[in-house]
Design a protein around this motif. Sequence first.
Motif, PDB file in Angstrom:
ATOM      1  N   ASP A 137       0.789  -1.228   0.000  1.00 43.30           N
ATOM      2  CA  ASP A 137       0.000   0.000   0.000  1.00 43.30           C
ATOM      3  C   ASP A 137       0.824   1.283   0.000  1.00 43.30           C
ATOM      4  OD1 ASP A 137      -2.203  -1.697   0.038  1.00 43.30           O
ATOM      5  OD2 ASP A 137      -2.295  -1.702   2.228  1.00 43.30           O
ATOM      6  N   LEU A 138       2.148   1.153  -0.102  1.00 40.95           N
ATOM      7  CA  LEU A 138       2.957   2.374  -0.262  1.00 40.95           C
ATOM      8  C   LEU A 138       2.987   2.767  -1.738  1.00 40.95           C
ATOM      9  CD1 LEU A 138       6.140   1.743   1.934  1.00 40.95           C
ATOM     10  CD2 LEU A 138       4.327   3.415   2.328  1.00 40.95           C
ATOM     11  N   PRO A 139       3.049   4.082  -2.021  1.00 42.37           N
ATOM     12  CA  PRO A 139       3.255   4.507  -3.415  1.00 42.37           C
ATOM     13  C   PRO A 139       4.638   4.077  -3.914  1.00 42.37           C
ATOM     14  CG  PRO A 139       2.513   6.338  -2.032  1.00 42.37           C
ATOM     15  CD  PRO A 139       2.862   5.211  -1.117  1.00 42.37           C
ATOM     16  N   LEU A 140       4.800   4.037  -5.236  1.00 48.65           N
ATOM     17  CA  LEU A 140       5.980   3.433  -5.850  1.00 48.65           C
ATOM     18  C   LEU A 140       7.310   3.938  -5.304  1.00 48.65           C
ATOM     19  CD1 LEU A 140       7.122   1.519  -8.062  1.00 48.65           C
ATOM     20  CD2 LEU A 140       6.982   3.441  -9.637  1.00 48.65           C
ATOM     21  N   ARG A 141       7.532   5.253  -5.276  1.00 49.32           N
ATOM     22  CA  ARG A 141       8.861   5.754  -4.880  1.00 49.32           C
ATOM     23  C   ARG A 141       9.223   5.390  -3.440  1.00 49.32           C
ATOM     24  NH1 ARG A 141      12.322   6.623  -9.010  1.00 49.32           N
ATOM     25  NH2 ARG A 141      13.743   7.541  -7.495  1.00 49.32           N
ATOM     26  N   PRO A 142       8.382   5.742  -2.437  1.00 46.29           N
ATOM     27  CA  PRO A 142       8.734   5.336  -1.069  1.00 46.29           C
ATOM     28  C   PRO A 142       8.787   3.815  -0.906  1.00 46.29           C
ATOM     29  CG  PRO A 142       6.588   6.458  -1.127  1.00 46.29           C
ATOM     30  CD  PRO A 142       7.200   6.608  -2.471  1.00 46.29           C
ATOM     31  N   TRP A 143       7.980   3.089  -1.654  1.00 46.04           N
ATOM     32  CA  TRP A 143       8.019   1.626  -1.595  1.00 46.04           C
ATOM     33  C   TRP A 143       9.404   1.136  -1.994  1.00 46.04           C
ATOM     34  CZ3 TRP A 143       8.056  -2.007  -5.866  1.00 46.04           C
ATOM     35  CH2 TRP A 143       7.829  -3.334  -5.476  1.00 46.04           C
ATOM     36  N   LEU A 144       9.931   1.690  -3.117  1.00 50.29           N
ATOM     37  CA  LEU A 144      11.262   1.289  -3.571  1.00 50.29           C
ATOM     38  C   LEU A 144      12.341   1.789  -2.627  1.00 50.29           C
ATOM     39  CD1 LEU A 144      11.012   1.944  -7.424  1.00 50.29           C
ATOM     40  CD2 LEU A 144      11.330  -0.272  -6.306  1.00 50.29           C
ATOM     41  N   GLU A 145      12.272   3.092  -2.281  1.00 48.65           N
ATOM     42  CA  GLU A 145      13.398   3.721  -1.584  1.00 48.65           C
ATOM     43  C   GLU A 145      13.477   3.325  -0.119  1.00 48.65           C
ATOM     44  OE1 GLU A 145      12.885   7.854  -2.491  1.00 48.65           O
ATOM     45  OE2 GLU A 145      13.437   7.567  -4.601  1.00 48.65           O
ATOM     46  N   GLU A 146      12.311   3.159   0.519  1.00 49.42           N
ATOM     47  CA  GLU A 146      12.315   2.876   1.960  1.00 49.42           C
ATOM     48  C   GLU A 146      12.246   1.384   2.265  1.00 49.42           C
ATOM     49  OE1 GLU A 146       9.092   5.184   3.582  1.00 49.42           O
ATOM     50  OE2 GLU A 146       9.772   6.931   2.448  1.00 49.42           O
ATOM     51  N   LYS A 147      11.689   0.608   1.379  1.00 56.71           N
ATOM     52  CA  LYS A 147      11.485  -0.814   1.660  1.00 56.71           C
ATOM     53  C   LYS A 147      12.347  -1.728   0.781  1.00 56.71           C
ATOM     54  CE  LYS A 147       8.302  -0.118   4.749  1.00 56.71           C
ATOM     55  NZ  LYS A 147       8.506  -0.505   6.156  1.00 56.71           N
ATOM     56  N   ILE A 148      12.074  -1.692  -0.523  1.00 52.89           N
ATOM     57  CA  ILE A 148      12.644  -2.720  -1.401  1.00 52.89           C
ATOM     58  C   ILE A 148      14.162  -2.580  -1.554  1.00 52.89           C
ATOM     59  CG2 ILE A 148      12.620  -3.675  -3.735  1.00 52.89           C
ATOM     60  CD1 ILE A 148      10.154  -4.350  -1.976  1.00 52.89           C
ATOM     61  N   TRP A 149      14.651  -1.386  -1.920  1.00 55.37           N
ATOM     62  CA  TRP A 149      16.082  -1.249  -2.184  1.00 55.37           C
ATOM     63  C   TRP A 149      16.944  -1.526  -0.953  1.00 55.37           C
ATOM     64  CZ3 TRP A 149      15.458   3.668  -5.731  1.00 55.37           C
ATOM     65  CH2 TRP A 149      14.976   3.248  -6.986  1.00 55.37           C
ATOM     66  N   PRO A 150      16.594  -1.006   0.244  1.00 60.74           N
ATOM     67  CA  PRO A 150      17.413  -1.363   1.415  1.00 60.74           C
ATOM     68  C   PRO A 150      17.418  -2.865   1.686  1.00 60.74           C
ATOM     69  CG  PRO A 150      15.985   0.503   1.916  1.00 60.74           C
ATOM     70  CD  PRO A 150      15.561  -0.015   0.580  1.00 60.74           C
ATOM     71  N   ALA A 151      16.273  -3.516   1.525  1.00 63.04           N
ATOM     72  CA  ALA A 151      16.229  -4.967   1.757  1.00 63.04           C
ATOM     73  C   ALA A 151      17.055  -5.704   0.705  1.00 63.04           C
ATOM     74  CB  ALA A 151      14.780  -5.465   1.739  1.00 63.04           C
ATOM     75  N   GLU A 152      16.964  -5.267  -0.548  1.00 65.09           N
ATOM     76  CA  GLU A 152      17.722  -5.935  -1.618  1.00 65.09           C
ATOM     77  C   GLU A 152      19.231  -5.773  -1.435  1.00 65.09           C
ATOM     78  OE1 GLU A 152      16.072  -4.405  -5.281  1.00 65.09           O
ATOM     79  OE2 GLU A 152      14.928  -6.265  -5.571  1.00 65.09           O
ATOM     80  N   ALA A 153      19.629  -4.659  -0.808  1.00 66.18           N
ATOM     81  CA  ALA A 153      21.059  -4.440  -0.583  1.00 66.18           C
ATOM     82  C   ALA A 153      21.643  -5.499   0.350  1.00 66.18           C
ATOM     83  CB  ALA A 153      21.293  -3.040  -0.009  1.00 66.18           C
ATOM     84  N   ARG A 154      20.790  -6.192   1.090  1.00 70.83           N
ATOM     85  CA  ARG A 154      21.253  -7.219   2.026  1.00 70.83           C
ATOM     86  C   ARG A 154      21.217  -8.620   1.417  1.00 70.83           C
ATOM     87  NH1 ARG A 154      16.938  -4.621   5.221  1.00 70.83           N
ATOM     88  NH2 ARG A 154      17.892  -2.737   6.013  1.00 70.83           N
ATOM     89  N   LEU A 155      20.765  -8.735   0.177  1.00 71.88           N
ATOM     90  CA  LEU A 155      20.589 -10.065  -0.440  1.00 71.88           C
ATOM     91  C   LEU A 155      21.907 -10.806  -0.612  1.00 71.88           C
ATOM     92  CD1 LEU A 155      18.173  -9.556  -3.463  1.00 71.88           C
ATOM     93  CD2 LEU A 155      17.808 -11.149  -1.563  1.00 71.88           C
ATOM     94  N   THR A 156      21.862 -12.108  -0.418  1.00 77.08           N
ATOM     95  CA  THR A 156      22.989 -12.975  -0.741  1.00 77.08           C
ATOM     96  C   THR A 156      22.573 -13.941  -1.852  1.00 77.08           C
ATOM     97  OG1 THR A 156      22.336 -14.747   0.780  1.00 77.08           O
ATOM     98  CG2 THR A 156      23.676 -12.947   1.697  1.00 77.08           C
ATOM     99  N   GLY A 157      23.561 -14.625  -2.420  1.00 77.42           N
ATOM    100  CA  GLY A 157      23.265 -15.626  -3.441  1.00 77.42           C
ATOM    101  C   GLY A 157      22.370 -16.728  -2.903  1.00 77.42           C
ATOM    102  N   GLU A 158      22.606 -17.149  -1.658  1.00 69.93           N
ATOM    103  CA  GLU A 158      21.773 -18.203  -1.056  1.00 69.93           C
ATOM    104  C   GLU A 158      20.332 -17.733  -0.924  1.00 69.93           C
ATOM    105  OE1 GLU A 158      23.356 -21.062  -1.467  1.00 69.93           O
ATOM    106  OE2 GLU A 158      22.019 -21.905   0.032  1.00 69.93           O
ATOM    107  N   ASP A 159      20.143 -16.458  -0.589  1.00 65.87           N
ATOM    108  CA  ASP A 159      18.780 -15.899  -0.527  1.00 65.87           C
ATOM    109  C   ASP A 159      18.086 -16.054  -1.880  1.00 65.87           C
ATOM    110  OD1 ASP A 159      19.108 -15.027   2.111  1.00 65.87           O
ATOM    111  OD2 ASP A 159      19.795 -13.027   1.495  1.00 65.87           O
ATOM    112  N   VAL A 160      18.814 -15.670  -2.930  1.00 69.83           N
ATOM    113  CA  VAL A 160      18.220 -15.713  -4.273  1.00 69.83           C
ATOM    114  C   VAL A 160      17.888 -17.160  -4.652  1.00 69.83           C
ATOM    115  CG1 VAL A 160      18.711 -15.339  -6.735  1.00 69.83           C
ATOM    116  CG2 VAL A 160      19.182 -13.532  -5.058  1.00 69.83           C
ATOM    117  N   TYR A 161      18.764 -18.072  -4.287  1.00 68.49           N
ATOM    118  CA  TYR A 161      18.490 -19.486  -4.556  1.00 68.49           C
ATOM    119  C   TYR A 161      17.169 -19.910  -3.901  1.00 68.49           C
ATOM    120  CZ  TYR A 161      18.650 -24.524  -3.879  1.00 68.49           C
ATOM    121  OH  TYR A 161      18.309 -25.845  -3.829  1.00 68.49           O
ATOM    122  N   TRP A 162      17.007 -19.628  -2.614  1.00 70.70           N
ATOM    123  CA  TRP A 162      15.795 -20.082  -1.908  1.00 70.70           C
ATOM    124  C   TRP A 162      14.551 -19.336  -2.359  1.00 70.70           C
ATOM    125  CZ3 TRP A 162      15.445 -24.594   0.142  1.00 70.70           C
ATOM    126  CH2 TRP A 162      16.583 -25.218   0.636  1.00 70.70           C
ATOM    127  N   GLY A 163      14.695 -18.050  -2.627  1.00 74.59           N
ATOM    128  CA  GLY A 163      13.551 -17.281  -3.112  1.00 74.59           C
ATOM    129  C   GLY A 163      13.074 -17.782  -4.468  1.00 74.59           C
TER     130      GLY A 163
END
Length: 434
Positions: free
Chosen positions: A79-105
Amino acid sequence: LALAFVGGYVLTMDPGLGDFPDGTLVVEGSRIAAVGPRDRVPVPPGARVVDARGSAILPGLVNCHNHAAMALLRGYGADLPLRPWLEEKIWPAEARLTGEDVYWGTLLAAGEMLRGGTTTFADMYFFMDDAARAVEEAGIRAVLSRGLIGAAPDARQKLREGADFCRRWQGGAGGRITTMVAPHAEYTCPPDFLREAAAAARDLGVPLHIHLSETAAEVADCRRRHGVSPPRLLADLGLLELPVLAAHAVHLDDDDVALLAQAGVGVAHNPVSNCKLASGVARVVDLLEAGVRVGIGTDGPASTDALGMWGEMRLAGWLQKVTRGNAAALPARRILEMATRVGADILGLGSVCGRLAPGLAADVVVVDLQRPHLVPHDDVAAALVYGASDADVSWVVVDGRVRVERGQVTGLDLERAMAEATARGRRLREGSLP
Ligand SMILES: [Zn+2]
């Protein structure tokens, strides 16, 4: 060993073959050996026979645009609009991703997609060797690409890595994996980088996968920066001389539509994501009338939540009908074509899958029509598009191997994938280190 589905309503989605209301489909090895009326297609001796009476048999569904590993971030920042959704939620979380995360996801997403009848998906993400490993193990078919942010300081390095990934995996997993080069979008890639990505794709002989004209703001910014629309910019830079898979294509003017048609660009329409992020309604009917090939995709599970193609198909139809004030604007049969044959075609797999025809890869879905919400029905295609859901899928075959049997995913530990995704998703959201 052969496998035969006997007595179902077969929608081949092949214009030369049509439907077989009481049909049989025979799989031998990885391929479709025969399809036709039940009384004219013999079941080979020793074949495993599945009684498909009361079911629909159709080609595996093709999801033309996904970021599958985002299953770990399913529904995050709803329910967040696109920009805050990306900037506050998605991009910070993606910055923590590992290869193992991507495998399981990716593994969880593959299991979910198979369960719902999707046999092929196009993906754009990071740590793609790990995504490819998950695809290989899950037994699904995929067109994989490393998403490239051309504005990033290490963009050229990433482009080399993306090209190396294509060389490593093109034709991988017994031919189930093909690849693309994926500059993320016009607004994340400067013109020089877009040109270099196109040159790499040309050298590799693979298509481009790019987000295009998803939001009105993106198009306005592009016009301010470059004086032209995103499709025109891509054309000016030479990208449209290559095969291109363009995700979204929501905000197009008439010139853009004509340009995409003339260039033979394949469009991945993502109706749920476009609704949830309030991006807008794509001009699907106009694109189809202009001769543009339009497939259907889900986009990533962060913006789409569930990866079911049935809901995407239904919404694709509803949006065109309601915005055009015409219930005939986009008929069910056309939508089913978009989700099968046309989707395969725009992923460069038109001669591999997307239709049930002898010699093609055996990517097959059986849907149980004997369900309270599906009886009675006049037209099978309409019943599927407007009424079916993932849980109605009873059998799924990919490349001749059974991946869903009586509604259960086989050969993949879905419980384990769910547990891993839950733990890893929590870590990504909370910001702790792996
Ligand atoms: Zn996307």
